[in-house]
Design an enzyme around this catalytic site. Sequence first.
Site, PDB file in Angstrom:
ATOM      1  N   TYR A  33       1.305   4.769 -31.173  1.00  0.00           N
ATOM      2  CA  TYR A  33      -0.083   4.383 -30.899  1.00  0.00           C
ATOM      3  C   TYR A  33      -0.914   4.494 -32.167  1.00  0.00           C
ATOM      4  CZ  TYR A  33      -1.808   9.226 -31.014  1.00  0.00           C
ATOM      5  OH  TYR A  33      -2.167  10.493 -31.411  1.00  0.00           O
ATOM      6  N   LYS A 147       3.722   8.391 -35.324  1.00  0.00           N
ATOM      7  CA  LYS A 147       2.586   8.550 -34.406  1.00  0.00           C
ATOM      8  C   LYS A 147       3.028   8.197 -32.986  1.00  0.00           C
ATOM      9  CE  LYS A 147      -2.436   7.898 -34.341  1.00  0.00           C
ATOM     10  NZ  LYS A 147      -2.761   9.327 -34.485  1.00  0.00           N
ATOM     11  N   GLU A 179      -1.243  21.194 -39.102  1.00  0.00           N
ATOM     12  CA  GLU A 179      -2.382  20.273 -39.007  1.00  0.00           C
ATOM     13  C   GLU A 179      -3.151  20.593 -37.742  1.00  0.00           C
ATOM     14  OE1 GLU A 179      -0.910  16.234 -38.690  1.00  0.00           O
ATOM     15  OE2 GLU A 179       0.845  16.922 -37.584  1.00  0.00           O
ATOM     16  N   LEU A 203       1.526  14.313 -39.541  1.00  0.00           N
ATOM     17  CA  LEU A 203       1.204  12.889 -39.482  1.00  0.00           C
ATOM     18  C   LEU A 203       0.513  12.476 -40.778  1.00  0.00           C
ATOM     19  CD1 LEU A 203       1.077  10.367 -37.530  1.00  0.00           C
ATOM     20  CD2 LEU A 203      -1.300  11.037 -37.149  1.00  0.00           C
TER      21      LEU A 203
END
Length: 285
Positions: A33, A147, A179, A203
């Site tokens: 996505y 992702k 993260e 990511l």
Amino acid sequence: MERIVYVNGEFNPQSEAKISVFDRGFIFGDGVYEVVPVINGKLVDKQYFLERLNRSLAELSIDWPCSQDQYIEVMENLISANQLTEGVVYSQVTRGIAERDFPFPKDATPSLVAFTTVMALLDHPAARTGIPVITTEDLRWKRRDIKSINLLGQCLAKEDAVSQGGAEGWMVEDGFVTEGVSSTAYIIKSNLIITRELSNSILPGIRRRTMLEIAKENNLAFEERAFSVDEALSADEAFISSATTLALPVVSIDGKPIANGVPGPITTRLRELYKNKLIAEAAAS
């Protein structure tokens, strides 16, 4: 007006939109996505999102559901149909519809779903106050650079953070921050911006990429490396970046204030520089 959404070639009111129960996104989380900001009715950060989406699809051996130009056209039509001035467009591509079986099906057609959400991006109220962050264990799989729509680990982490009064969670592995649950994490120490280096552990954030470009353009020093929770607690500033927040100051971690507990000058400057960049990009579209 009921929101218009896109599902596999059709624009329909959200109450009429349908996807097969045999879609592998629903069964396996087999898809990827993207979330793209909209400023003044225009998509921004387009090129970087296309590059990341292309990489995610390639890593999972999923074909594009259409050309990249057609993908952008779908998003722009959604913005127009929903009269969206400011917010985001969410889109996802799955491997498609097939009988439930673990190996990749040979003849499935990728599915594309997209919708818009209204959000205050440029004037986010937390930009003035900052946000509290709660650390939480990183429980995710080992290919975080993709992702993926399979976000159960992030949902558990976000719920853990929110249940303790956090606006965001910082995921921790082996004593180091990987993260944010839905953002990139940064600290600033002695005017040095620090964020984790790219790898399969995080990511490759689009805002991360842009923030470091802005820092370089404005002679702000940065370093890409891991940092611990203790180092974050002793930082001069901390902040996050994402499509839905742009850049927001972090003023506390696990209830302990960062410096004097208010948004710092470098974070504030980076946010303003990024806002100006997006406004200019939207105006040029």
